[in-house]
Write an enzyme that holds these catalytic residues in place. Structure first.
Site, PDB file in Angstrom:
ATOM      1  N   HIS A  78       0.861  -1.360   0.129  1.00 43.90           N
ATOM      2  CA  HIS A  78      -0.018  -0.038   0.027  1.00 43.90           C
ATOM      3  C   HIS A  78       0.811   1.107   0.077  1.00 43.90           C
ATOM      4  CE1 HIS A  78      -3.835  -2.072   1.660  1.00 43.90           C
ATOM      5  NE2 HIS A  78      -3.417  -2.531   0.558  1.00 43.90           N
ATOM      6  N   GLU A  80       0.685   4.200   1.811  1.00 46.25           N
ATOM      7  CA  GLU A  80       1.101   4.371   3.034  1.00 46.25           C
ATOM      8  C   GLU A  80       2.300   3.737   3.414  1.00 46.25           C
ATOM      9  OE1 GLU A  80      -3.420   4.142   3.228  1.00 46.25           O
ATOM     10  OE2 GLU A  80      -1.939   3.286   2.174  1.00 46.25           O
ATOM     11  N   CYS A 106      -6.466   1.618   5.255  1.00 48.89           N
ATOM     12  CA  CYS A 106      -7.103   0.404   5.610  1.00 48.89           C
ATOM     13  C   CYS A 106      -6.490   0.222   7.156  1.00 48.89           C
ATOM     14  CB  CYS A 106      -6.605  -0.896   4.815  1.00 48.89           C
ATOM     15  SG  CYS A 106      -4.929  -1.338   4.808  1.00 48.89           S
ATOM     16  N   CYS A 109      -2.568  -0.382   7.510  1.00 50.21           N
ATOM     17  CA  CYS A 109      -1.861   0.559   7.387  1.00 50.21           C
ATOM     18  C   CYS A 109      -1.967   1.461   8.696  1.00 50.21           C
ATOM     19  CB  CYS A 109      -2.029   1.424   5.884  1.00 50.21           C
ATOM     20  SG  CYS A 109      -1.760   0.745   4.378  1.00 50.21           S
TER      21      CYS A 109
END
Length: 147
Positions: A78, A80, A106, A109
């Site tokens: 991801h 992040e 999410c 993260c």
């Protein structure tokens, strides 16, 4: 001439970072900022040196995994996560920073954001993960949707 506010400025940069994404489902970009200085960037895609989903196809689509579920069934990292890892890789301290992300983080993260010491998250688009919202709220991290 009207200058953009800081949140708008850094959110726009996150949107440009997202344009590098190789994800077939959703292009996400993130930037980490402290003291009005950009420290790190990240976008979603396969780990370095591995084939991207645009080459292999989307595992989540192949398995019919709905958005917001089973994050572990994905080749990609991801945005992040990539921004946090890039800061660590180059020895950049992000404790107390703000993370600007095109999409709401999410739960995975969110846990990394909490442990990295990030104190504020600004995002543009919602993401269906109620656990993530609960974790960030419980941690006291300020979250703001900036459209």
């Amino acid at each position: 001439m009207t200058r953009p506010a800081w949140d708008e400025y850094f959110m726009d940069i996150a949107q440009v970072v997202a344009s590098r994404s190789t994800c077939l489902r959703r292009q996400v970009g993130a930037v980490i900022v402290k003291g009005k200085r950009l420290l790190s960037t990240g976008y979603n895609g396969a780990p370095q040196g591995l084939m991207h989903c645009e080459e292999t196809g989307c595992l989540r689509d192949k398995q019919g995994v709905p958005s917001g579920q089973r994050h572990e069934l994905c080749r990609g990292t991801h945005a992040e996560q990539n921004a946090i890892v890039q800061a660590a890789l180059y020895g950049v301290a992000i404790d107390g920073a703000t993370l600007y992300c095109t999409h709401q983080p999410c739960s995975g993260c969110s846990k990394m954001i909490i442990n990295a010491g990030i104190k504020r998250v600004v995002f543009r688009y919602a993401y269906p993960d109620t656990l993530a919202e609960e974790l960030l709220k419980e941690s006291g991290i300020e979250c703001l949707c900036n459209k």
